[in-house]
Design an enzyme around this catalytic site. Structure first.
Site, PDB file in Angstrom:
ATOM      1  N   TYR A 150      -4.950  14.602  -0.881  1.00 54.11           N
ATOM      2  CA  TYR A 150      -5.779  15.332   0.073  1.00 54.11           C
ATOM      3  C   TYR A 150      -4.983  16.463   0.725  1.00 54.11           C
ATOM      4  O   TYR A 150      -3.824  16.291   1.086  1.00 54.11           O
ATOM      5  CB  TYR A 150      -6.280  14.400   1.172  1.00 54.11           C
ATOM      6  N   LYS A 154       4.414 -13.285  19.702  1.00 54.68           N
ATOM      7  CA  LYS A 154       3.196 -12.571  20.112  1.00 54.68           C
ATOM      8  C   LYS A 154       2.682 -11.729  18.941  1.00 54.68           C
ATOM      9  O   LYS A 154       3.398 -11.517  17.949  1.00 54.68           O
ATOM     10  CB  LYS A 154       3.497 -11.691  21.320  1.00 54.68           C
TER      11      LYS A 154
END
Ligand code: PLP
Length: 365
Positions: free
Chosen positions: A253, A35
């Site tokens: 950041y 899957k």
């Protein structure tokens, strides 16, 4: 030239891991669970190395169609069954076996026109409380299915909530056995964690997902090496920048990392838009030229930073392993576990491999 990041899928590792599942469950047939595009590895890429599986299990009808397009004639199981009545037409056309976990799916089957009766896996809820019939509703569901001309053989399945932990499976097994005692049909119980940790459990069909891809379902209690599994995916890139830092300098950041001493950092062409977890904080392991290092600062969209102190020879172009096989794998088998990276990001290996971004080029290796 494209960015240097790439993912490698290792067919030999997939075949090896499938063989491990067989060794753990020698009397069972093995579903290779593919899957989510084979947990991010790509159905078309894993197909050859996994084609000795007894069947493929997945959720998405389009993925089932892709397996048939590869000329796979063997069993395919839809683990969640059908989502709407017309899905049954595709099941008839492509000969898909499907789970039946609610009344509505039985209603749809009873109105489905087919010459080819369907093999179904009746799903019982033995305690996970996600999908399936309660122990008391199971018999009625079984009897309804058994009376339908649209239904061929009925197998019985359930799914464990705690096979990866000390809580274990005993309670769910007892509930399942009690409720199914006198019902005929094959049984499918075990997922990867049960295959590895509860090898003695009788299951006609085991469902091998994460172990196939070489991640340990019960990390950090056990790692993939403990279970004899090999990572099937490597994510690697290169250093595209180097910055010498002075004490007090910050990285990235939010200036989340502040250098306490002078050090050299490397900038890696890999960020969260490649599928690397943004929540992996400073200290997440990476290999630079095969040497274990740690990330510093926040992961940004296209880049992350690494403290190069353990590898003074690192330079622009040095190879960086985000997870999987290191550059010396052929000599010493060294790898960086995806489970360790996942843990540093507060998640599990499953999520990282499924999240590999479409912009990352993938090759078989
Ligand atoms: C995904 C899935 C599996 C495979 O689980 P792993 O932990 O990856 O082995 C097995 N059974 C069902 C019903 C699933 O949805």
């Amino acid at each position: 030239m494209p960015r240097p990041i790439e993912a490698l899928i290792h067919p030999d590792a997939l075949a090896h891991n499938l063989a491990r599942a067989r060794a753990q469950a020698p009397d069972a047939r093995v579903w290779a669970v593919v899957k989510a595009n084979a947990y991010g590895h790509g159905i078309e890429r894993v197909f050859e190395p996994l084609r000795s599986a007894d069947g493929f299990a997945l959720l998405d009808l389009a993925e089932a169609a892709r397996l048939r397009a590869l000329d796979w004639r063997g069993p395919i199981l839809l683990l969640e069954g059908v989502f709407e009545p017309r899905d049954l037409e595709l099941c008839s056309r492509l000969n898909l076996w499907h789970a039946v976990h609610n009344e509505q799916q039985i209603d749809w089957l009873s109105r489905h026109k087919t010459h080819q009766p369907h093999r179904v896996f009746l799903k019982m809820n033995s305690g996970m409380n996600r999908l399936g019939f309660s122990p008391t509703a199971l018999r009625t569901a079984w009897a309804r299915l058994n009376a339908l001309p649209q239904v061929d053989e009925i197998s019985l399945m359930t799914h464990f909530s705690d096979a990866d932990s000390p809580t274990g499976i005993a309670h769910q097994v007892a509930v399942f056995e009690q409720a199914t005692r006198d019902l005929p049909g094959e049984r499918s119980l075990s997922n990867s964690a049960a295959v590895l940790r509860h090898a003695g459990l009788a299951s006609d069909w085991v469902r091998a997902g994460i172990l196939t891809y070489g991640s340990a379902p019960d990390f950090p209690e056990h790692d993939s090496a403990h279970w004899g599994l090999q990572p099937a995916m490597t994510l690697r890139s290169k250093l595209i920048g180097i910055q010498p830092l002075q004490p007090g300098d910050t990285v990235g950041y939010g200036s989340r990392f502040v250098a306490e001493t002078a050090l050299r950092i490397g900038i890696v062409a890999c960020g969260y838009a490649d599928g690397y977890p943004r929540h992996a904080g400073s200290g997440t392991p990476v290999l630079v030229d095969g040497v274990r290092c740690a990330t510093v600062g926040r992961v940004s969209m296209d880049m992350l930073a690494v403290d190069l102190t353990p590898v003074p020879a690192a330079q622009l172009g040095s190879e960086v392993t985000l997870w999987g096989r290191g550059p010396h794998f052929d000599q010493d088998g060294s790898c960086l576990s995806i489970d360790e990276v996942a843990q540093a990001a507060g998640t599990i290996g499953y999520e990282l491999m499924c999240a590999l971004a479409p912009r990352v080029p993938v090759t078989l290796s």
